[in-house]
Design a protein around this motif. Structure first.
Motif, PDB file in Angstrom:
ATOM      1  N   VAL A  58       0.710  -1.346  -0.152  1.00  0.00           N
ATOM      2  CA  VAL A  58      -0.027   0.007  -0.082  1.00  0.00           C
ATOM      3  C   VAL A  58       0.730   1.175  -0.022  1.00  0.00           C
ATOM      4  CG1 VAL A  58      -1.818   1.252   1.337  1.00  0.00           C
ATOM      5  CG2 VAL A  58      -1.946  -1.281   1.312  1.00  0.00           C
ATOM      6  N   SER A  59       0.811   1.941  -0.895  1.00  0.00           N
ATOM      7  CA  SER A  59       1.615   3.419  -1.075  1.00  0.00           C
ATOM      8  C   SER A  59       0.737   4.468  -1.195  1.00  0.00           C
ATOM      9  CB  SER A  59       2.332   3.283  -2.307  1.00  0.00           C
ATOM     10  OG  SER A  59       1.687   3.185  -3.319  1.00  0.00           O
ATOM     11  N   SER A  92       9.484  13.537   1.354  1.00  0.00           N
ATOM     12  CA  SER A  92       9.970  12.480   2.121  1.00  0.00           C
ATOM     13  C   SER A  92       8.957  11.353   2.122  1.00  0.00           C
ATOM     14  CB  SER A  92       9.956  12.871   3.736  1.00  0.00           C
ATOM     15  OG  SER A  92      10.684  14.045   4.036  1.00  0.00           O
ATOM     16  N   ILE A  93       7.692  11.578   1.877  1.00  0.00           N
ATOM     17  CA  ILE A  93       6.789  10.305   1.611  1.00  0.00           C
ATOM     18  C   ILE A  93       7.099   9.650   0.268  1.00  0.00           C
ATOM     19  CG2 ILE A  93       4.377   9.843   1.144  1.00  0.00           C
ATOM     20  CD1 ILE A  93       3.564  11.730   3.291  1.00  0.00           C
ATOM     21  N   VAL A  94       7.569  10.538  -0.668  1.00  0.00           N
ATOM     22  CA  VAL A  94       7.935   9.917  -2.027  1.00  0.00           C
ATOM     23  C   VAL A  94       8.771   9.012  -1.952  1.00  0.00           C
ATOM     24  CG1 VAL A  94       8.731  10.481  -4.266  1.00  0.00           C
ATOM     25  CG2 VAL A  94       6.710  11.669  -3.476  1.00  0.00           C
ATOM     26  N   GLN A  95       9.912   9.496  -0.901  1.00  0.00           N
ATOM     27  CA  GLN A  95      11.146   8.496  -0.615  1.00  0.00           C
ATOM     28  C   GLN A  95      10.745   7.449   0.025  1.00  0.00           C
ATOM     29  OE1 GLN A  95      13.270  11.869   1.033  1.00  0.00           O
ATOM     30  NE2 GLN A  95      15.015  11.475  -0.197  1.00  0.00           N
ATOM     31  N   LEU A  96       9.862   7.335   1.011  1.00  0.00           N
ATOM     32  CA  LEU A  96       9.085   6.475   1.793  1.00  0.00           C
ATOM     33  C   LEU A  96       8.500   5.516   0.931  1.00  0.00           C
ATOM     34  CD1 LEU A  96       8.185   8.381   4.873  1.00  0.00           C
ATOM     35  CD2 LEU A  96      10.407   7.046   4.812  1.00  0.00           C
ATOM     36  N   ASP A  97       7.837   6.017   0.058  1.00  0.00           N
ATOM     37  CA  ASP A  97       6.917   5.068  -0.955  1.00  0.00           C
ATOM     38  C   ASP A  97       8.127   4.430  -1.706  1.00  0.00           C
ATOM     39  OD1 ASP A  97       4.388   4.310  -2.120  1.00  0.00           O
ATOM     40  OD2 ASP A  97       5.224   5.537  -3.635  1.00  0.00           O
ATOM     41  N   ASN A  98       9.032   4.775  -2.037  1.00  0.00           N
ATOM     42  CA  ASN A  98      10.034   4.314  -3.186  1.00  0.00           C
ATOM     43  C   ASN A  98      10.468   2.899  -2.139  1.00  0.00           C
ATOM     44  OD1 ASN A  98       9.663   5.847  -5.213  1.00  0.00           O
ATOM     45  ND2 ASN A  98      11.195   7.190  -4.802  1.00  0.00           N
ATOM     46  N   HIS A  99      10.924   3.557  -0.849  1.00  0.00           N
ATOM     47  CA  HIS A  99      11.317   2.299   0.015  1.00  0.00           C
ATOM     48  C   HIS A  99      10.320   1.032   0.301  1.00  0.00           C
ATOM     49  CE1 HIS A  99      14.117   5.155   1.867  1.00  0.00           C
ATOM     50  NE2 HIS A  99      14.528   5.040   1.003  1.00  0.00           N
ATOM     51  N   LEU A 119      17.763  -4.489   3.835  1.00  0.00           N
ATOM     52  CA  LEU A 119      18.238  -4.095   5.261  1.00  0.00           C
ATOM     53  C   LEU A 119      18.728  -2.304   4.635  1.00  0.00           C
ATOM     54  CD1 LEU A 119      19.204  -4.293   8.074  1.00  0.00           C
ATOM     55  CD2 LEU A 119      21.538  -4.823   6.963  1.00  0.00           C
ATOM     56  N   GLN A 120      19.136  -2.094   3.544  1.00  0.00           N
ATOM     57  CA  GLN A 120      19.752  -0.913   3.180  1.00  0.00           C
ATOM     58  C   GLN A 120      18.529   0.074   3.135  1.00  0.00           C
ATOM     59  OE1 GLN A 120      21.341  -0.229  -0.595  1.00  0.00           O
ATOM     60  NE2 GLN A 120      22.448   1.451  -0.142  1.00  0.00           N
ATOM     61  N   ALA A 121      17.444  -0.524   2.383  1.00  0.00           N
ATOM     62  CA  ALA A 121      16.268   0.416   2.403  1.00  0.00           C
ATOM     63  C   ALA A 121      15.504   0.668   3.813  1.00  0.00           C
ATOM     64  CB  ALA A 121      15.352  -0.488   1.470  1.00  0.00           C
ATOM     65  N   VAL A 122      15.529  -0.403   4.418  1.00  0.00           N
ATOM     66  CA  VAL A 122      15.028  -0.164   6.032  1.00  0.00           C
ATOM     67  C   VAL A 122      15.747   1.070   6.715  1.00  0.00           C
ATOM     68  CG1 VAL A 122      14.644  -1.163   8.255  1.00  0.00           C
ATOM     69  CG2 VAL A 122      13.842  -2.414   6.179  1.00  0.00           C
TER      70      VAL A 122
END
Length: 451
Positions: A15-16, A86-93, A161-164
């Motif tokens: 869910v994004s 920031s949310i765009v970056q979080l969405d990519n993660h 792990l890197q994404a987290v």
């Protein structure tokens, strides 16, 4: 059971939240316009002519006040742009983690299905006398799928792990939780509908009913973006913990202890972000601050002081923030009691009674009472010829000014008299009114995680 749980987590992670990324050009344009506005004010200092409305100093003060308001609005819009980015970056993660987790779960699912088929063949072999030529074939396929599953896990684990790690750093460093709460409060203040008004701010907004209503709307708003971001952050960490557990059980290589340290660090980062940005929701006073900010914003929008009164406040008394002056109440003679929004007064722990007149400084003020804020109270009246006149409330004779009070402080038997009395809910009443905030999903989630 574990497999079903992870499948469910993977679905939720997918869910994004779709936000358009605002380019830095917009921010640069905003700064450019702000700079030009300030330069224009400095340039025009010598060009402002004295008029019947404003003196040169008054006009300059007016311009500076407008610039101050621009700075506030630009700061809010900048925070919103940063939140979207920031949310765009979080969405990519979220997308990356879902993709990597799904790829591992897909091969694991095939491995589980193969194991079931092996068990079915063994059952047929033992009960029906089926031939044993299936053993080598099934064993070869099982080994192939197992090797493939391990290989994929070893590939996706460092990426996850890197994404987290990046995900948690953004939540903490960019104050995403905090900004999302500000956005939630802002959405309530801009859409708040005053269904019942009695003609004045004091009679409309400064009531426990409206405080409770605003708190309820804020609770509903917190359960949207802030709750979603918080829930996703835990699901992201859960997905990483699951993959690490599979690595630890022999499906991967756990010889590099750096990975476990990084996972623990990500958990600590999330914990730090929650403690600094979300834990305050459990504090009644902090919740009341949020609701007060909403009511103040609604007051400025719905009950602005007359423009002429704002101009005179600048001209006569150099009032530094006329843009936010509001009409608190009307006198019996039709005058306007104007001041800054004063919902901050409901934060006073004890009942109070403060008369704003020429005896203002002779009173004993409650601890932490916003004296300077209340001092900027004015009586503005419209004259028969259509012009306006203004008086500072602290210049009015005793008994002719304005009294702000709450609880027992409003008791007329105390001997306190004033022409205009503006009553505030007590801190205890206001605190009960915002208790509804604790019923939000976000507050409940944070409370459960803390326990």
């Amino acid at each position: 059971m574990v497999k079903a749980q992870i499948n469910n987590q993977a679905d939720v992670i997918n869910v994004s939240i779709a936000f358009e990324d605002i380019s830095s050009m917009i921010s640069n344009q905003g700064l450019y316009l702000l700079k030009n506005r300030a330069s224009s004010i400095v340039k025009n200092i010598g060009e402002v002519r004295v008029s019947n409305v404003l003196t040169r100093e008054g006009a300059l003060a007016w311009k500076l006040d407008m610039l101050s308001d621009d700075v506030k609005q630009f700061r809010v819009s900048t925070e919103m742009r940063h939140l979207r980015k920031s949310i765009v970056q979080l969405d990519n993660h979220w997308s990356d983690i879902h993709l990597h987790t799904s790829s591992y779960l897909f091969t694991s699912k095939k491995l589980v299905e193969e194991m079931r088929m092996i068990l079915a063949d063994i059952n047929s072999y033992t009960t029906c006398g089926m031939g044993n030529d299936f053993i080598l074939k099934r064993a070869a396929r099982f080994n192939t799928l197992r090797d493939s599953s391990k290989s994929i896990l070893r590939q996706v684990w460092p990426k996850v792990l890197q994404a987290v790690t990046q995900h948690m750093n953004i939540l903490n460093i960019d104050s995403v939780f905090q900004h999302s709460i500000h956005a939630a409060a802002s959405s309530v203040s801009t859409s708040y509908d005053l269904k019942h008004t009695n003609g004045s701010l004091a009679n409309t907004l400064l009531t426990t009913r409206v405080i409770s209503d605003a708190a309820g709307k804020l609770a509903a708003s917190l359960d949207l973006l802030p709750h979603t971001i918080t829930l996703q952050s835990f699901l992201v960490l859960n997905a990483a913990s699951f993959l690490y557990s599979r690595m630890s059980k022999g499906d991967g290589d756990t010889s590099n202890m750096k990975h476990s340290y990084e996972l623990i660090s990500a958990l600590e980062t999330l914990d730090s972000a929650i403690n600094s940005q979300l834990k305050f929701l459990a504090d009644t006073r902090a919740g009341l601050v949020l609701v007060s900010d909403i009511l103040d914003a609604v007051a400025v929008e719905s009950f602005p002081a007359p423009t002429e009164c704002k101009e005179l406040a600048f001209e006569r008394f150099s009032e530094p923030q006329t843009a936010s002056l509001v009409s608190m109440a009307k006198t019996k003679t039709g005058g306007f009691i104007i001041s800054q929004p004063l919902s901050l007064l409901v934060h006073q722990d004890k009942d109070f009674s403060v008369e704003v007149s020429n005896v203002f400084t002779a009173q004993d003020f409650p601890r932490s009472f916003p004296v300077s804020l209340v001092r900027s109270t004015y009586l503005c009246t419209e004259n028969p010829d259509g012009s306006f006149s203004i008086q500072k409330a602290t210049n009015l004779p005793a008994g002719e000014g304005v009294m702000f009070c709450s609880g027992m402080g409003c008791d007329t038997n105390t001997g306190v008299r004033a022409k205009t009395v503006i009553r505030f809910p007590t801190f205890k009443q206001a605190s009960r009114a915002v208790e509804v905030l604790r019923s939000s999903k976000l507050a409940a989630f944070i409370k459960n995680e803390s326990e």
